[in-house]
Design a protein around this motif. Structure first.
Motif, PDB file in Angstrom:
ATOM      1  N   ASP A  53       0.824  -1.205   0.000  1.00 32.05           N
ATOM      2  CA  ASP A  53       0.000   0.000   0.000  1.00 32.05           C
ATOM      3  C   ASP A  53       0.863   1.262   0.000  1.00 32.05           C
ATOM      4  O   ASP A  53       2.010   1.259   0.463  1.00 32.05           O
ATOM      5  CB  ASP A  53      -0.883   0.036   1.249  1.00 32.05           C
ATOM      6  N   VAL A  54       0.273   2.349  -0.486  1.00 34.75           N
ATOM      7  CA  VAL A  54       0.895   3.668  -0.370  1.00 34.75           C
ATOM      8  C   VAL A  54       0.315   4.339   0.870  1.00 34.75           C
ATOM      9  O   VAL A  54      -0.839   4.761   0.890  1.00 34.75           O
ATOM     10  CB  VAL A  54       0.636   4.516  -1.630  1.00 34.75           C
ATOM     11  N   ARG A  55       1.114   4.396   1.930  1.00 35.92           N
ATOM     12  CA  ARG A  55       0.653   4.917   3.214  1.00 35.92           C
ATOM     13  C   ARG A  55       0.377   6.426   3.138  1.00 35.92           C
ATOM     14  O   ARG A  55       0.793   7.092   2.179  1.00 35.92           O
ATOM     15  CB  ARG A  55       1.700   4.625   4.288  1.00 35.92           C
ATOM     16  N   PRO A  56      -0.310   7.002   4.121  1.00 34.37           N
ATOM     17  CA  PRO A  56      -0.607   8.431   4.085  1.00 34.37           C
ATOM     18  C   PRO A  56       0.635   9.285   3.873  1.00 34.37           C
ATOM     19  O   PRO A  56       1.685   9.072   4.498  1.00 34.37           O
ATOM     20  CB  PRO A  56      -1.234   8.683   5.462  1.00 34.37           C
ATOM     21  N   HIS A  57       0.498  10.266   3.003  1.00 34.27           N
ATOM     22  CA  HIS A  57       1.581  11.170   2.654  1.00 34.27           C
ATOM     23  C   HIS A  57       0.976  12.492   2.180  1.00 34.27           C
ATOM     24  O   HIS A  57      -0.204  12.550   1.831  1.00 34.27           O
ATOM     25  CB  HIS A  57       2.479  10.561   1.566  1.00 34.27           C
ATOM     26  N   GLN A 249       9.887  18.856  -4.898  1.00 37.87           N
ATOM     27  CA  GLN A 249      10.681  18.066  -3.964  1.00 37.87           C
ATOM     28  C   GLN A 249       9.760  17.111  -3.235  1.00 37.87           C
ATOM     29  O   GLN A 249       8.755  17.527  -2.640  1.00 37.87           O
ATOM     30  CB  GLN A 249      11.435  18.953  -2.975  1.00 37.87           C
ATOM     31  N   TRP A 250      10.101  15.835  -3.319  1.00 39.58           N
ATOM     32  CA  TRP A 250       9.281  14.746  -2.797  1.00 39.58           C
ATOM     33  C   TRP A 250       7.880  14.881  -3.374  1.00 39.58           C
ATOM     34  O   TRP A 250       7.717  14.806  -4.592  1.00 39.58           O
ATOM     35  CB  TRP A 250       9.312  14.742  -1.263  1.00 39.58           C
ATOM     36  N   ASN A 251       6.850  15.089  -2.538  1.00 42.34           N
ATOM     37  CA  ASN A 251       5.472  15.166  -3.031  1.00 42.34           C
ATOM     38  C   ASN A 251       4.957  16.601  -3.120  1.00 42.34           C
ATOM     39  O   ASN A 251       3.750  16.806  -3.242  1.00 42.34           O
ATOM     40  CB  ASN A 251       4.551  14.375  -2.100  1.00 42.34           C
TER      41      ASN A 251
END
Length: 297
Positions: A53-57, A249-251
């Motif tokens: 899964d893609v955890r909360p971000h 940068q990142w998300n």
């Protein structure tokens, strides 16, 4: 006429691979599209671990656009949404000043099955970068289609070929899922300025060359552009007007570097609310990379 051909780069998300296309050195965007991932294809066995899964971000300054060819995943976010997405449907999440979300493969965990889709990020105009976060889901039946000359296309977002999608966008663009029979040909819209085609499956001819799955074909502005299928093919068409320099940068996406730094500090300090229905874990901020000398342009 082709301006650039970009090969996908395979990246592991922990449980499965994606083919990353944008951004890449020498091409940071196509119109407002600043990120493009080809998810899968993969066949999950029953009982896949939660690590898949893609955890909360978190996100700021963009809209995430999820579209599936096969499988199902469940979206949950910090504005209270919980929505499964299935093939042909659209999840459009506007991050604006800040949102957090997760993507879970719960049906695949229980039953196994395929996962195949595309996720893109669309940058927001400067005037909308700090808008209120929101989420919208659109069923496949709500999206306009055309079917002629061996070409069947669904307009995911924007306007093209005399069609207008109900998906709310913040800047002029088009985004389509196109299925072509062998021998079929399709001209791309003459506008907007930046246009591209991503080959999901099959083989197409464009710009005097033959191109297989995993390639993004970027067409020269102001010149006629077309693709012709040498085999049955699936292609995503995308384009729009560029919005100006953006930092990524990142998300996080923003026209201002200091806004990226503020978002990073907020995530580190726990000041960004987690999804209402998925708040027991999250993805930590990765180690900070060296600062880029210039923004995306």
């Amino acid at each position: 006429m082709l301006e650039q051909v970009i090969e996908q780069r395979r990246r592991s998300l922990g449980g499965f691979e994606v083919g990353r296309v944008l951004p890449v050195v020498g091409r940071r965007h196509v119109g407002p599209f600043v990120f493009f991932d080809h998810m899968g294809p993969v066949d999950f066995p029953p009982g896949i671990p939660r690590e898949v899964d893609v955890r909360p971000h978190p996100h700021i300054g963009l809209a995430t656009v999820s579209y599936l060819f096969a499988g199902e995943m469940t979206h949950r976010d910090s504005v209270g949404s919980e929505q499964a997405i299935r093939p042909g449907e659209v999840n459009w999440m506007t991050a604006g000043r800040g949102i957090t979300h997760s993507e879970r493969f719960e049906r695949a965990r229980a039953e196994g099955g395929p996962m195949h889709g595309i996720q893109t990020w669309v940058a927001l105009p400067e005037a909308d970068e700090e808008c209120a976060p929101s989420f919208a889901h659109y069923d496949a039946g709500a999206l306009p289609e055309f079917d002629e000359g061996g070409v069947r296309a669904r307009l995911i977002a924007g306007q093209a070929y005399g069609l207008c999608s109900p998906v709310r966008t913040h800047s002029p663009l088009f985004y389509l899922h196109v299925e072509l029979q062998a021998g079929a040909r399709l001209a791309l819209p003459a506008e907007p300025t930046e246009r591209a085609a991503y080959v999901v499956r099959g083989t197409v001819e464009a710009g005097g060359g033959r191109h297989e799955a995993g390639r993004l074909l970027v067409f020269a502005p102001g010149r006629p552009a077309a693709i012709a299928a040498t085999t049955a093919a699936c292609v995503m068409l995308l384009g729009g007007e560029p919005l100006g320099p953006r930092f990524i940068q990142w998300n996080f996406v923003s026209s201002r570097r200091e806004r990226i730094e503020q978002a990073k500090a907020d995530w580190r300090a726990g000041r960004m609310k987690l999804p209402d229905l998925d708040d027991r874990e999250f993805i930590p901020l990765p180690d900070d990379p060296p600062p880029a000398p210039n923004p995306m342009s």
